[in-house]
Design a protein around this motif. Structure first.
Motif, PDB file in Angstrom:
ATOM      1  N   LYS A   5       0.836  -1.194   0.000  1.00 35.93           N
ATOM      2  CA  LYS A   5       0.000   0.000   0.000  1.00 35.93           C
ATOM      3  C   LYS A   5       0.876   1.252   0.000  1.00 35.93           C
ATOM      4  O   LYS A   5       1.973   1.270   0.565  1.00 35.93           O
ATOM      5  N   ILE A  10      -2.591   3.650   3.176  1.00 37.15           N
ATOM      6  CA  ILE A  10      -2.572   3.294   4.596  1.00 37.15           C
ATOM      7  C   ILE A  10      -3.395   4.281   5.406  1.00 37.15           C
ATOM      8  O   ILE A  10      -4.135   3.895   6.320  1.00 37.15           O
ATOM      9  N   VAL A 205       0.507  -4.550   4.612  1.00 36.89           N
ATOM     10  CA  VAL A 205      -0.515  -4.514   5.665  1.00 36.89           C
ATOM     11  C   VAL A 205      -0.970  -5.943   5.920  1.00 36.89           C
ATOM     12  O   VAL A 205      -1.402  -6.641   5.000  1.00 36.89           O
ATOM     13  N   ALA A 245       0.161  -1.972   9.741  1.00 38.04           N
ATOM     14  CA  ALA A 245       0.845  -1.543   8.526  1.00 38.04           C
ATOM     15  C   ALA A 245       2.334  -1.424   8.829  1.00 38.04           C
ATOM     16  O   ALA A 245       2.731  -0.867   9.866  1.00 38.04           O
TER      17      ALA A 245
END
Length: 258
Positions: A5, A10, A205, A245
């Motif tokens: 990501k 995020i 993530v 994350a």
């Protein structure tokens, strides 16, 4: 396929994580002796329906490890049940060990988290030790979610906490990638070998979710509902989970309940 990501993505995932964390905190406060599991499930349904852009990840979910589509808004596992518990007409009792596992999509992004606790005041010390071990293992796994480490570092840290406390580890179900869908790559086992596996990068993530049983690592699927996973010997189970994350500055918990 493993997807990374962007920093912006995020940020866009954070509302889903906060929403899930907030509901789990509400449910824990609600879970008193005499409260029915279906009332907890209905609370999640109402919270999702009242939130613009929110949808359940569970309703009509039909993976190959379940029997038919899941028909509820949360997984509620009691005592010897540890994963995928189907809510049913059951009034909680003082001393029950209850695990809540919740995943919700908000504006296209998923948050997934789980907690375990003892209902009421009659807590068995062994239940509390089991729960704390899952929490400590989760913290240890998160601490290893650093850029440059390997997936095996997370798994090994989780397994080490389990083994140090005398628990064995089942590798059939573990953590997973999270993003636009609830379950994605990579799989994150709850035991493993340090310095092995996928190299952790900013933008990954994942849900990290240690779960252990008191005296076994063997489970079976309840034939009555086709979903609930129970210990083979009737011993109790506990489950802790956060969506995190991995960033350049280290791991960020997206499903915080603070």
């Amino acid at each position: 396929m493993i997807e990374l990501k962007t920093k912006q993505e995020i940020e866009e995932m954070k509302p889903a994580g906060r929403f899930v964390g907030r509901i789990l905190k509400e449910l824990k406060a609600m879970s008193k002796p005499g409260v029915n599991l279906l009332d907890l499930d209905n609370h999640v349904k109402e919270r999702i329906q009242s939130r613009k852009g929110a949808t359940s990840c569970y309703v009509d979910y039909a993976p190959d490890f379940g029997t038919g589509p899941f028909a509820h808004y949360i997984c509620l596992s009691v005592n010897d049940a540890v994963l995928h518990g189907v809510p049913f007409d059951y009034d909680l009792k003082d001393g029950d060990l209850l695990s809540l596992d919740l995943a919700i999509n908000v504006d296209g992004w998923v948050g997934d988290s789980a907690i375990s606790f003892v209902v009421g005041d009659d807590a068995d010390p062994e239940d509390l030790r089991l729960i704390k071990t899952t929490e400590d293992a989760l913290a240890a796994g998160i601490a290893q979610a650093q850029p440059g480490n390997r997936l095996g570092d997370i798994s090994a840290a989780i397994g080490e906490v389990a083994h140090e406390n005398g628990y064995s580890v089942n590798l059939d179900f573990g953590g997973h990638g999270v993003g636009r869908i609830m379950h994605g790559d990579p799989h994150v086992p709850n035991d493993g070998t340090p310095h092995h596996g996928y190299k952790l990068r900013p933008g990954l993530v994942i849900a990290i979710e240690p779960w252990f049983l008191a005296t076994t690592d063997e489970i079976f699927q309840d034939p009555k509902d086709g979903w609930t996973l129970r210990s083979a010997d009737g011993s109790r189970g506990a489950h802790s989970e956060h969506t995190i994350a991995i960033t350049e500055d280290g791991p960020v918990i997206l499903t915080s309940r603070d």
